[in-house]
Scaffold this motif. Sequence first.
Motif, short mmCIF file in Angstrom:
data_model
loop_
_atom_site.label_atom_id
_atom_site.label_comp_id
_atom_site.label_asym_id
_atom_site.label_seq_id
_atom_site.Cartn_x
_atom_site.Cartn_y
_atom_site.Cartn_z
N LEU A 1 0.84 -1.17 -0.16
CA LEU A 1 0.10 -0.03 -0.18
C LEU A 1 0.84 1.18 -0.06
CD1 LEU A 1 -2.60 -1.31 2.39
CD2 LEU A 1 -2.82 -1.05 0.13
N ASN A 2 2.24 1.14 -0.27
CA ASN A 2 2.95 2.33 -0.14
C ASN A 2 3.20 2.90 1.07
OD1 ASN A 2 3.53 1.85 -2.96
ND2 ASN A 2 1.88 3.21 -3.57
N LYS A 3 2.61 2.25 2.24
CA LYS A 3 3.28 2.57 3.43
C LYS A 3 4.56 2.18 4.07
CE LYS A 3 -1.77 3.46 4.63
NZ LYS A 3 -2.88 3.10 5.42
N TYR A 4 5.72 2.59 3.34
CA TYR A 4 7.01 2.09 3.71
C TYR A 4 7.46 2.38 5.04
CZ TYR A 4 6.82 1.47 -1.42
OH TYR A 4 6.49 1.33 -2.71
N CYS A 53 14.10 -4.55 0.98
CA CYS A 53 13.13 -4.26 0.00
C CYS A 53 12.45 -2.88 0.34
CB CYS A 53 12.05 -5.47 -0.30
SG CYS A 53 13.06 -6.99 -1.11
N ALA A 54 11.71 -2.91 1.28
CA ALA A 54 10.83 -1.76 1.80
C ALA A 54 12.02 -0.45 1.59
CB ALA A 54 10.57 -1.92 3.14
N CYS A 55 12.99 -0.49 2.33
CA CYS A 55 14.14 0.62 2.28
C CYS A 55 14.19 0.92 0.69
CB CYS A 55 15.42 0.32 2.72
SG CYS A 55 15.14 0.20 4.60
N LEU A 56 14.63 0.14 -0.20
CA LEU A 56 14.90 0.48 -1.30
C LEU A 56 13.48 1.24 -1.92
CD1 LEU A 56 17.23 -0.26 -3.42
CD2 LEU A 56 15.99 -2.25 -4.26
#
Length: 319
Positions: free
Chosen positions: A202-205, A231-234
């Motif tokens: 949901l793009n809530k990184y 992956c989320a950091c990237l």
Amino acid sequence: GDRTPQKDPLTGLYPYRDFLQAWQTARAQAKSFCMVLMRLESPHADRTPMDKMKEEQFFQTLAGRVEALFGPGALGGRFSVNCIIYHVPDLGQEDCLRIVRELLEDERFAGLEKSVGIAAYPFLDYTRSDTLDNVRKALDHADFLHDEKIACFDSVSLNISADRLFAQGETFDAIAEYKKALTVDDGNLLARNSLGVCYARLNKYATARTIFQELTARHPDHVMPLYNYGCACLKDGDPAAARLAFEQVMTIEPKHVYALIRLGLMAEEEGDFERAWDLYEQVRTMSEEEGAHNPAFRYLARLAFRRDDRDTAREYLHQ
């Protein structure tokens, strides 16, 4: 309407719609109860009329024994062609589990494939009517088990249900289900990790990164949340933190090909084609040694194309 539910005279079980009608009255009168959903079927791919007749005989046998074991208050019905369901008042999951095990030890059931789901009321904030859906989820859970395919509705059942919702693209419903799984068992690693994946989808990184960081602190030797954190950091525009996470993954699991691929892609983005090529070659070698699917060819082919080496790119694309 006002029609009285009628039992099947052969098996003594209510047909499905009649069971639902009788159950509506029975569940309202019970402060606590369990639902037990059993699937019994012949192991043959093509069930002959004889197999179907034997299954009906098994259901007759089962109906007779269940009343003796669960008590006269138990309400039984057909759930589908090869499933029967019972409402058992005033018994908990552990008691039902013990009775089901005793029941299926009968040698007459030896030739059948057996799966059983059990769900109790009260459970979290579920209503009495929700228990019917919960017992179906418990049966889905049982199908994933080996040896004894009997599952009580729990955190893992919710996890499996949430995974299915996520796979169907129902991300918000999946989040709600993962949260319930964590309410039942706060230590459910897979549910918490999957919750982070949902937020990343949901793009809530920032939320996803927090979840993966907490998991990494709890399970420092587990690569899954650490890889997902990278992956989320990237995706969140923090390549330095991502690189550090992927390198830590490689320290824990030197043959983690996907962490290698991520590092290769990052090197490629930075214009360091030599380092990217070396990393993809490591992936190719590892995959060949393992005899597994080799994901390296597409990355090597693309990089060869970017380096204007068309022949090598073509060769790898063929592979």
